[in-house]
Scaffold this motif. Structure first.
Motif, PDB file in Angstrom:
ATOM      1  N   THR A   2       0.840  -1.186   0.000  1.00 42.71           N
ATOM      2  CA  THR A   2       0.000   0.000   0.000  1.00 42.71           C
ATOM      3  C   THR A   2       0.885   1.250   0.000  1.00 42.71           C
ATOM      4  OG1 THR A   2      -1.630  -1.233   1.265  1.00 42.71           O
ATOM      5  CG2 THR A   2      -1.884   1.124   1.202  1.00 42.71           C
ATOM      6  N   SER A   4       1.343   5.657   0.000  1.00 41.07           N
ATOM      7  CA  SER A   4       0.849   6.728   0.869  1.00 41.07           C
ATOM      8  C   SER A   4      -0.487   7.290   0.398  1.00 41.07           C
ATOM      9  CB  SER A   4       1.889   7.838   0.980  1.00 41.07           C
ATOM     10  OG  SER A   4       2.143   8.414  -0.287  1.00 41.07           O
ATOM     11  N   TYR A   7      -3.242   5.369   1.982  1.00 39.65           N
ATOM     12  CA  TYR A   7      -3.462   5.754   3.376  1.00 39.65           C
ATOM     13  C   TYR A   7      -4.144   7.111   3.462  1.00 39.65           C
ATOM     14  CZ  TYR A   7      -0.660   1.784   4.835  1.00 39.65           C
ATOM     15  OH  TYR A   7      -0.189   0.511   5.041  1.00 39.65           O
ATOM     16  N   ALA A 122      -6.809   2.246   1.569  1.00 35.76           N
ATOM     17  CA  ALA A 122      -6.383   1.035   2.271  1.00 35.76           C
ATOM     18  C   ALA A 122      -7.470   0.523   3.208  1.00 35.76           C
ATOM     19  CB  ALA A 122      -5.112   1.329   3.071  1.00 35.76           C
TER      20      ALA A 122
END
Length: 137
Positions: A2, A4, A7, A122
């Motif tokens: 994953t 950034s 996120y 995510a």
């Protein structure tokens, strides 16, 4: 792995989800459903729409928090936010003004559009319906 941006989408999704859930529950437990319906009627909306809005806010909040159909939910919540914007528009810019200003609902509209554009991020629920969402480039 994953990245950034995944996120970032997650953080935005959680923030929007908590906001929707908190506002829906506020209408139930603090203002009460009859009180919310009376407020809606006083603003020129049919009183029954308060019940629809409360249910939509609670369901949207849960869906966003778990990451279910995030793009669809973010877009589907826009009419609620536009209604809030119309209610607060005459109060001026600052949300701390009497009866709240319009910048908070306007920001939430922008945040919802961004969420719809970036997707769930995510840790979103993977559901067969998720295949209906456009593939990421």
């Amino acid at each position: 792995m994953t990245n950034s941006s995944e996120y970032g989408a997650l953080i935005l999704r959680l923030a929007l989800g908590v906001m929707y859930l908190a506002h829906g529950l506020l209408k139930v437990f603090v203002f009460t459903l009859p009180g919310t319906a009376a407020f809606f009627a006083g603003q020129g909306f049919p009183a029954w729409t308060a019940y629809v809005v409360v249910a939509a806010e609670i369901l949207a909040g849960i869906a966003l928090i778990v990451g279910f159909q995030v793009r669809l939910v973010a877009i589907a919540g826009l009419p609620i936010l536009l209604g809030a914007l119309l209610v607060h528009l005459p109060n001026g810019w600052v949300f701390s003004a009497p009866n709240g200003g319009w910048e908070y609902p306007a920001f939430l509209i922008v945040a919802s559009v961004v969420q719809a554009l970036v997707g769930a991020g995510a840790y979103a629920v993977q559901w067969p319906l998720a295949k209906l969402q456009p593939a990421r480039a």
